[in-house]
Enzyme design. Structure first.
Site, mmCIF file in Angstrom:
data_model
loop_
_atom_site.group_PDB
_atom_site.id
_atom_site.type_symbol
_atom_site.label_atom_id
_atom_site.label_comp_id
_atom_site.label_asym_id
_atom_site.label_seq_id
_atom_site.Cartn_x
_atom_site.Cartn_y
_atom_site.Cartn_z
ATOM 1 C CG ASP A 36 54.326 53.714 29.150
ATOM 2 O OD1 ASP A 36 54.414 54.691 29.966
ATOM 3 O OD2 ASP A 36 53.727 52.733 29.211
ATOM 4 C CG ASP A 220 51.702 49.641 30.996
ATOM 5 O OD1 ASP A 220 52.184 49.892 31.874
ATOM 6 O OD2 ASP A 220 52.529 50.236 30.039
#
Ligand code: M90
Length: 331
Positions: A36, A220
């Site tokens: 992430d 992201d």
């Protein structure tokens, strides 16, 4: 040194998230983590997680590792943009990703996870690849795997080659020319918010004209969809028959049979087109003929997010040099 590991979609039908195998401890314990770039904690389901909160996930058991050490008195607690949360204590241990090893990596062990983590059986934890300034460990914040590995890497970079409904790759320490076409366009990154924050040079809906208004947002890998300013999102769904902004489903939905335009975004002089097929995220519930859009408004979030729907359309270089930059290439 270098590392290379697969990014596997957790659901073969739609790309909600990707997991990558890692090993922790001696002898090695293998877990599947969600890499992430939108956060900076490395946390895992563990022997410290209440069994009532575990449903099929693999766990890390520090007591079974001869190289684990408790980081005494250190705790962590994190809440994500979607409201999911976890907290716990901290160990250090040997850690590897795709052959790249880091000794004494901080491993945050969950003592509490929110229900959305319990129900997501394919995710055994997260590996944060944001800037270490975002790490939540107290009293001393810890470094990400990438920051710990940097000194061992030929080049201080990692790349994301996420794919549509198939396994992609995260590479560390090198840029694989076979994974992209043409040139890589590098743009500046502002590391201060702790995310990989960059400015896109504009967008176009379908075959419409390109609007050169700058859009600052974050790259992201941990976010499924693309979240952009409302003006852009309404311009997109104006081109979709039957599209509505549903309070009930929390975003733009449309008949799954609708024809969707592709969405183009600019990085420097280069343009990236997200194919229409990526812009229909999934039926709102299994078997429904109403589909949830892959592009949603960022107005409730506070930051524009280029999530997996966009990242899948490119080969992305996260350059951790000083100053950091982001490289984008077609593939
Ligand atoms: C608008 S940030 C929302 C975003 N979480 C998502 O994207 C989740 C991902 C997910 C959820 C469940 C299973 C699998 C994947 O998926 C959805 O939320 N959706 C997909 C399904 C769709 N029906 C609804 C929308 C998010 O918090 N990411 C963080 C990482 C994420 C946390 C949850 C577990 C998976 C990893 C992170 O990078 C960004 O943190 C922040 C962003 C902005 N300020 C604060 C934190």
């Amino acid at each position: 040194d270098t590392g290379s590991a697969a990014a596997v979609p957790i659901d073969p039908r739609f790309d909600i998230a990707y997991v990558t195998p890692v090993t922790i401890g001696t002898p090695p314990q293998t877990l599947q983590l969600d890499f992430d770039t939108g956060s900076s904690d490395l946390w895992v389901f563990s022997s410290h997680t209440p069994t009532s909160q575990i449903r099929g996930q693999e766990i890390y058991t520090p007591d079974k590792s001869t190289t684990s050490k408790l980081l005494d008195g250190h705790t962590w607690s994190i809440t994500y943009g979607d409201g999911s949360a976890s907290r716990g204590n901290v160990y250090t241990d040997n850690f590897t990703v795709g052959g790249l090893a880091v000794a004494s990596q901080a491993i945050q062990c969950a003592q509490q996870v929110s229900s959305s983590f319990t129900t997501e059986e394919s995710i055994d934890g997260l590996l944060g690849l944001g800037f270490s300034t975002l790490n939540t460990v107290n009293p001393a914040s810890q470094l990400t795997f990438f920051d710990n590995a940097k000194s061992k890497l030929g080049s201080p970079v990692f790349t994301a080659d996420l794919k549509n409904k198939q396994a992609g790759t995260y590479d560390f320490g090198f840029i694989d020319k076979a994974k992209y076409t043409g040139e890589i366009t590098y743009v500046p990154v502002n590391p201060d918010p702790g995310y990989w924050t960059f400015t896109s040079s504009g967008y176009a809906v379908g075959s419409g004209n390109f609007s050169g208004s700058p859009i600052t947002g974050i790259a992201d890998t941990g976010t499924s969809l693309v979240y952009l300013p409302t003006a852009i999102v309404t311009a997109y769904y104006r081109q979709v028959q039957g599209a509505t902004n549903s309070r009930n489903y929390g975003g733009y939905v449309f008949p799954c049979s609708a024809t969707l335009p592709p969405f183009t975004f600019g990085v420097g002089e280069t343009k990236f087109t997200i194919p229409a097929s990526y812009m229909s995220y999934a039926p709102v519930t299994d078997g429904s003929s109403t589909c949830f859009g892959g592009l949603q408004s960022s107005s409730g979030i506070g930051v524009n997010i280029w999530g997996d729907v966009a990242l899948k359309a490119a080969f992305v270089v996260f350059n951790g040099a000083n100053p950091p930059t982001l490289g984008w290439a077609t593939k």
